[in-house]
Design a protein around this motif. Structure first.
Motif, short mmCIF file in Angstrom:
data_model
loop_
_atom_site.label_atom_id
_atom_site.label_comp_id
_atom_site.label_asym_id
_atom_site.label_seq_id
_atom_site.Cartn_x
_atom_site.Cartn_y
_atom_site.Cartn_z
N GLY A 1 0.82 -1.21 0.00
CA GLY A 1 0.00 0.00 0.00
C GLY A 1 0.85 1.26 0.00
N VAL A 2 1.94 1.25 0.75
CA VAL A 2 2.84 2.40 0.80
C VAL A 2 3.43 2.66 -0.58
N PHE A 3 3.78 1.59 -1.30
CA PHE A 3 4.39 1.73 -2.62
C PHE A 3 3.35 2.03 -3.72
N GLY A 4 2.07 1.71 -3.47
CA GLY A 4 1.06 1.93 -4.50
C GLY A 4 1.01 0.83 -5.54
N LEU A 5 1.19 -0.42 -5.11
CA LEU A 5 1.30 -1.52 -6.07
C LEU A 5 -0.04 -2.11 -6.50
N ALA A 6 -1.12 -1.80 -5.79
CA ALA A 6 -2.43 -2.37 -6.17
C ALA A 6 -2.84 -1.84 -7.55
N GLY A 7 -3.10 -2.76 -8.46
CA GLY A 7 -3.52 -2.36 -9.80
C GLY A 7 -2.45 -1.72 -10.64
N LEU A 8 -1.18 -1.90 -10.24
CA LEU A 8 -0.08 -1.28 -10.99
C LEU A 8 0.02 -1.89 -12.39
N PRO A 9 -0.02 -1.06 -13.43
CA PRO A 9 0.12 -1.60 -14.79
C PRO A 9 1.54 -2.12 -15.02
N PRO A 10 1.69 -3.16 -15.84
CA PRO A 10 3.04 -3.64 -16.15
C PRO A 10 3.87 -2.53 -16.80
N ALA A 11 5.14 -2.44 -16.43
CA ALA A 11 6.03 -1.45 -17.04
C ALA A 11 6.48 -1.94 -18.41
N VAL A 12 6.61 -1.02 -19.33
CA VAL A 12 7.06 -1.38 -20.68
C VAL A 12 8.57 -1.26 -20.81
N GLY A 13 9.21 -0.60 -19.84
CA GLY A 13 10.66 -0.44 -19.91
C GLY A 13 11.16 0.39 -18.75
N ALA A 14 12.47 0.64 -18.75
CA ALA A 14 13.11 1.43 -17.71
C ALA A 14 14.08 2.40 -18.35
#
Length: 292
Positions: free
Chosen positions: A208-221
């Motif tokens: 929850g602190v990081f905001g990972l719920a429902g996080l879309p997959p990253a396309v790159g870095a």
């Protein structure tokens, strides 16, 4: 000419992640915020020095390294580092912890008790539990015991952490399961240093602190910052040093350690991402008072 700001890195406070600038100014990184900054034309990344001392040569360093130190300053920094195992006489008590970053990715580590959970936030640990506390060398021996007896690593590559953040188990109980299982196996081992006091398994969850719920997959870095390049996007999550930004390309991860050593300037908030991005293939992977 736009005012330039030199970034000292990302820090986790009680209120969440912040970018810290030379001189002490901080920029809060709240989810939903538009993050936008750039490197001026002709800009050069320079060494950040070591042990709070500036680099005497202000040496130029590669844009791709996360340390932003020249060889001499990197050597000096390692010579006074608990993480590099070069200090044996630190009198402070240390925690031994188990940190979970995703399925099959649990590590053992140590951190000074006085730092609380800051080290776990800095590493992007999704879930963790303390294992015990005691003198530095006892904590080190316990860390080595777990590595040897249980095969628990002391490092997880950041690329592996990023690859699974958008597909983690939904419940806290599921995320804590591997930590609890390893904790039970660890405390059952013989050979624990007598001066290390075991602690019960009490998993702490950072999803929850990081905001990972429902996080879309990253396309790159972002691979590096470059002179004349810009970063712009909406912050959708932050874990450890990683900022997950929604851009015109999709969600792109920016490792905030790549910002150190550069002098950064404000750019248009609705601008585009114009720095090199490494695509993930087959993986989930008035007076200006700040840049944003």
């Amino acid at each position: 000419m736009a005012q330039a700001w030199r970034c000292s890195g990302l820090r986790w406070s009680a209120d969440g992640p912040e970018l810290v600038w030379d001189g002490g100014r901080r920029s809060a990184l709240n989810r939903g915020k538009r993050v936008a900054f750039g490197v001026a034309e002709g800009g050069v990344r320079t060494c950040v020095g070591a042990r709070r001392h500036p680099c005497p040569r202000r040496a130029a360093v590669s844009g791709r390294g996360t340390g932003a130190r020249c060889e001499e300053c990197a050597r000096l920094d390692r010579a006074h580092s608990v993480a590099a195992d070069t200090i044996a006489d630190d009198p402070r008590p240390y925690h031994v912890y188990l940190a979970w970053f995703g399925p099959g990715m649990t590590k053992v580590g140590i951190t000074a008790v006085e730092r609380g959970s800051a080290r776990l936030l800095e590493q992007g640990a999704v879930c963790f539990s303390w294992l015990g506390a005691g003198p530095l060398m006892a904590a080190r021996r316990t860390e080595e015991l777990l590595r040897a007896a249980l095969g628990v690593p002391d490092r997880i590559p950041y690329a592996d952490k990023r690859a699974v953040r958008s597909s983690l188990p939904a419940s806290e109980a599921e995320r804590a399961a591997e930590v609890a299982e390893l904790h039970a196996r660890a405390v059952a081992l013989t050979g624990w240093p007598e001066s290390l006091a075991p602690e019960p398994c009490r998993p702490v969850d950072h999803a929850g602190v990081f905001g990972l719920a429902g996080l879309p997959p990253a396309v790159g870095a972002v691979g590096e910052l470059v002179a004349g390049g810009a970063v712009s996007g909406e912050l959708v999550a932050a874990a450890g040093p990683d900022l997950h930004l929604r851009t015109e390309r999709g969600v792109v991860v920016v490792d905030a350690r790549l910002l150190t050593g550069w002098e950064l300037v404000a750019v248009e908030a609705d601008g585009e991402l114009t720095v090199p991005v490494v695509e993930f293939r087959g993986r989930e992977g008035g007076v200006q008072d700040g840049l944003f």
